[in-house]
Design a protein around this motif. Structure first.
Motif, PDB file in Angstrom:
ATOM      1  N   GLU A 168       0.830  -1.208   0.000  1.00 15.91           N
ATOM      2  CA  GLU A 168       0.000   0.000   0.000  1.00 15.91           C
ATOM      3  C   GLU A 168       0.866   1.260   0.000  1.00 15.91           C
ATOM      4  OE1 GLU A 168      -2.061  -3.523   1.370  1.00 15.91           O
ATOM      5  OE2 GLU A 168      -0.299  -2.553   2.232  1.00 15.91           O
ATOM      6  N   GLU A 169       1.913   1.260   0.815  1.00 20.57           N
ATOM      7  CA  GLU A 169       2.824   2.414   0.848  1.00 20.57           C
ATOM      8  C   GLU A 169       3.514   2.607  -0.496  1.00 20.57           C
ATOM      9  OE1 GLU A 169       4.481   2.681   5.390  1.00 20.57           O
ATOM     10  OE2 GLU A 169       5.113   0.946   4.193  1.00 20.57           O
ATOM     11  N   LEU A 170       3.938   1.515  -1.082  1.00 17.78           N
ATOM     12  CA  LEU A 170       4.622   1.586  -2.371  1.00 17.78           C
ATOM     13  C   LEU A 170       3.703   2.170  -3.438  1.00 17.78           C
ATOM     14  CD1 LEU A 170       7.320   0.939  -3.690  1.00 17.78           C
ATOM     15  CD2 LEU A 170       6.448  -1.358  -4.153  1.00 17.78           C
ATOM     16  N   LEU A 171       2.472   1.726  -3.473  1.00 12.96           N
ATOM     17  CA  LEU A 171       1.512   2.260  -4.439  1.00 12.96           C
ATOM     18  C   LEU A 171       1.264   3.746  -4.186  1.00 12.96           C
ATOM     19  CD1 LEU A 171      -0.338   1.828  -6.829  1.00 12.96           C
ATOM     20  CD2 LEU A 171      -2.104   1.037  -5.217  1.00 12.96           C
ATOM     21  N   GLU A 172       1.202   4.159  -2.936  1.00 13.02           N
ATOM     22  CA  GLU A 172       1.001   5.577  -2.614  1.00 13.02           C
ATOM     23  C   GLU A 172       2.163   6.444  -3.091  1.00 13.02           C
ATOM     24  OE1 GLU A 172      -1.652   7.277  -1.567  1.00 13.02           O
ATOM     25  OE2 GLU A 172      -2.749   5.373  -1.618  1.00 13.02           O
ATOM     26  N   VAL A 173       3.378   5.914  -2.991  1.00  9.42           N
ATOM     27  CA  VAL A 173       4.544   6.650  -3.504  1.00  9.42           C
ATOM     28  C   VAL A 173       4.360   6.902  -4.995  1.00  9.42           C
ATOM     29  CG1 VAL A 173       7.020   6.492  -3.996  1.00  9.42           C
ATOM     30  CG2 VAL A 173       6.161   5.847  -1.734  1.00  9.42           C
ATOM     31  N   VAL A 174       3.949   5.884  -5.725  1.00  8.38           N
ATOM     32  CA  VAL A 174       3.751   6.013  -7.171  1.00  8.38           C
ATOM     33  C   VAL A 174       2.631   7.007  -7.470  1.00  8.38           C
ATOM     34  CG1 VAL A 174       3.074   4.770  -9.269  1.00  8.38           C
ATOM     35  CG2 VAL A 174       4.666   3.718  -7.647  1.00  8.38           C
ATOM     36  N   ILE A 175       1.531   6.895  -6.760  1.00  7.26           N
ATOM     37  CA  ILE A 175       0.405   7.803  -6.987  1.00  7.26           C
ATOM     38  C   ILE A 175       0.809   9.242  -6.695  1.00  7.26           C
ATOM     39  CG2 ILE A 175      -1.899   8.445  -6.159  1.00  7.26           C
ATOM     40  CD1 ILE A 175      -2.372   5.376  -5.734  1.00  7.26           C
ATOM     41  N   GLN A 176       1.588   9.457  -5.644  1.00  3.55           N
ATOM     42  CA  GLN A 176       2.058  10.802  -5.294  1.00  3.55           C
ATOM     43  C   GLN A 176       2.820  11.439  -6.449  1.00  3.55           C
ATOM     44  OE1 GLN A 176       1.403  12.437  -2.460  1.00  3.55           O
ATOM     45  NE2 GLN A 176       2.797  14.162  -2.677  1.00  3.55           N
ATOM     46  N   MET A 177       3.533  10.631  -7.201  1.00  2.00           N
ATOM     47  CA  MET A 177       4.340  11.156  -8.299  1.00  2.00           C
ATOM     48  C   MET A 177       3.485  11.690  -9.447  1.00  2.00           C
ATOM     49  SD  MET A 177       7.376  11.154  -7.261  1.00  2.00           S
ATOM     50  CE  MET A 177       6.606  11.523  -5.679  1.00  2.00           C
ATOM     51  N   ALA A 178       2.205  11.333  -9.500  1.00  2.00           N
ATOM     52  CA  ALA A 178       1.317  11.875 -10.535  1.00  2.00           C
ATOM     53  C   ALA A 178       1.239  13.393 -10.423  1.00  2.00           C
ATOM     54  CB  ALA A 178      -0.082  11.265 -10.422  1.00  2.00           C
TER      55      ALA A 178
END
Length: 136
Positions: A99-109
């Protein structure tokens, strides 16, 4: 000609770099340095000694935090898919949750754009799949 103490220090630094690489994914230190050494005998030290021992191995941030930052940077760059997938697997291996890893990616949007985020999601799926988890 290097002095004995300088040689030992280099070997210690190389060993430290390999140990850090192996935290991310077991066997990576030997695998990567072996492949680089096929090209040039000094090339492996650029990765093990500088990138991993000197920079990643610095005090101040733990390896978990450093891997989240690395994933964010590689996602934002958008040009190093293989490295991004490797560091995503590494992040998961050092305690970053899915979940944290996916949030890092989403933040980069927000900071790198939707295309970078979408490439990051592709790498995220590949990293999960490589670990035997659902990558869909």
């Amino acid at each position: 000609m290097a002095k004995y103490s300088e040689t030992v220090a280099l070997e210690d630094k190389t060993a430290k770099g390999k140990r850090i690489m192996d935290l991310l994914e077991p066997g990576t230190g030997e695998r990567v340095t072996g492949r680089l050494a096929e090209l040039d005998a000094d090339l492996p030290r650029l990765i093990t000694d500088y990138a991993f021992a000197d920079v990643v191995g610095r005090p101040g941030l733990d390896i978990r935090t450093r891997e989240m930052l690395t994933v964010a940077a590689l996602t934002a760059m958008g040009t190093a898919q293989g490295q991004l997938e490797f560091h995503m697997r590494g992040a998961l291996n050092v305690g970053v949750s899915r979940e944290e890893l996916l949030e890092v990616v989403i933040q980069m949007a927000v900071y790198a754009g939707i295309p970078a985020c979408m490439n990051g999601i592709t790498a995220y799926r590949a990293a999960l799949s490589a670990r035997g988890g659902p990558g869909q």
